[in-house]
Design a protein around this motif. Structure first.
Motif, PDB file in Angstrom:
ATOM      1  N   GLY A  39     -23.759   1.330  35.840  1.00  0.00           N
ATOM      2  CA  GLY A  39     -22.557   2.306  35.412  1.00  0.00           C
ATOM      3  C   GLY A  39     -21.875   2.352  36.849  1.00  0.00           C
ATOM      4  N   PHE A  40     -20.693   3.127  36.608  1.00  0.00           N
ATOM      5  CA  PHE A  40     -20.222   3.328  37.836  1.00  0.00           C
ATOM      6  C   PHE A  40     -19.106   4.646  37.698  1.00  0.00           C
ATOM      7  CE2 PHE A  40     -17.252   1.555  34.384  1.00  0.00           C
ATOM      8  CZ  PHE A  40     -16.101   2.358  34.356  1.00  0.00           C
ATOM      9  N   ARG A  41     -18.843   5.156  38.910  1.00  0.00           N
ATOM     10  CA  ARG A  41     -18.327   6.601  38.929  1.00  0.00           C
ATOM     11  C   ARG A  41     -16.982   6.520  38.565  1.00  0.00           C
ATOM     12  NH1 ARG A  41     -21.583  10.985  39.992  1.00  0.00           N
ATOM     13  NH2 ARG A  41     -19.764  11.917  40.407  1.00  0.00           N
ATOM     14  N   CYS A  42     -16.409   7.492  37.895  1.00  0.00           N
ATOM     15  CA  CYS A  42     -15.019   7.663  37.546  1.00  0.00           C
ATOM     16  C   CYS A  42     -14.789   9.199  37.461  1.00  0.00           C
ATOM     17  CB  CYS A  42     -14.846   7.291  36.059  1.00  0.00           C
ATOM     18  SG  CYS A  42     -13.083   7.298  35.747  1.00  0.00           S
ATOM     19  N   GLY A  43     -14.240   9.475  38.758  1.00  0.00           N
ATOM     20  CA  GLY A  43     -14.176  10.903  39.359  1.00  0.00           C
ATOM     21  C   GLY A  43     -15.436  11.418  39.288  1.00  0.00           C
ATOM     22  N   ARG A  44     -15.647  12.452  38.587  1.00  0.00           N
ATOM     23  CA  ARG A  44     -17.182  13.318  38.425  1.00  0.00           C
ATOM     24  C   ARG A  44     -17.992  12.633  37.518  1.00  0.00           C
ATOM     25  NH1 ARG A  44     -16.325  19.564  38.201  1.00  0.00           N
ATOM     26  NH2 ARG A  44     -18.158  19.423  39.165  1.00  0.00           N
ATOM     27  N   ASP A  45     -17.608  11.586  36.687  1.00  0.00           N
ATOM     28  CA  ASP A  45     -18.448  11.211  35.579  1.00  0.00           C
ATOM     29  C   ASP A  45     -19.125   9.980  35.881  1.00  0.00           C
ATOM     30  OD1 ASP A  45     -17.661  13.319  33.887  1.00  0.00           O
ATOM     31  OD2 ASP A  45     -15.835  12.182  33.549  1.00  0.00           O
ATOM     32  N   VAL A  46     -20.107   9.505  35.285  1.00  0.00           N
ATOM     33  CA  VAL A  46     -20.629   8.057  35.649  1.00  0.00           C
ATOM     34  C   VAL A  46     -20.171   7.370  34.297  1.00  0.00           C
ATOM     35  CG1 VAL A  46     -22.541   6.765  35.813  1.00  0.00           C
ATOM     36  CG2 VAL A  46     -22.169   8.751  36.885  1.00  0.00           C
ATOM     37  N   LEU A  47     -19.576   6.532  34.200  1.00  0.00           N
ATOM     38  CA  LEU A  47     -19.332   5.828  32.881  1.00  0.00           C
ATOM     39  C   LEU A  47     -20.306   4.402  32.555  1.00  0.00           C
ATOM     40  CD1 LEU A  47     -15.472   6.027  32.545  1.00  0.00           C
ATOM     41  CD2 LEU A  47     -17.329   7.219  31.158  1.00  0.00           C
ATOM     42  N   TYR A  48     -20.526   3.919  31.646  1.00  0.00           N
ATOM     43  CA  TYR A  48     -21.625   2.819  31.360  1.00  0.00           C
ATOM     44  C   TYR A  48     -21.056   1.851  30.423  1.00  0.00           C
ATOM     45  CZ  TYR A  48     -24.945   5.863  33.304  1.00  0.00           C
ATOM     46  OH  TYR A  48     -25.651   6.838  34.179  1.00  0.00           O
TER      47      TYR A  48
END
Length: 72
Positions: A39-48
């Motif tokens: 996964g990767f960070r996108c702002g404060r979120d982690v997206l998978y």
């Protein structure tokens, strides 16, 4: 026809947790320990990415000796 939101290309931590039947906190711990799907960070979120999650699940199934016995 299924809409794009039925199967998003990127899953949030909460969506991944629901898919794995874990809590979001358990997914955070798995990620911290290096045991979660990529996964990767996108702002404060982690997206998978969905594809990465599916490949991760397939790899875990392939490594599970009990799953291998039931497939025979």
């Amino acid at each position: 026809m299924a809409s794009h939101t039925d199967h998003p290309e990127l899953l949030t931590t909460a969506e991944l947790a629901a898919l794995l039947r874990k809590t979001p906190n358990a997914v955070h711990v798995m990620r911290y320990r290096g045991q979660a799907p990529p996964g990767f960070r996108c702002g404060r979120d982690v997206l998978y990415p969905r594809r990465g999650v599916e490949e991760w699940i397939a790899a875990r199934l392939a490594m599970d000796p009990v799953a291998q016995r039931s497939a025979q």
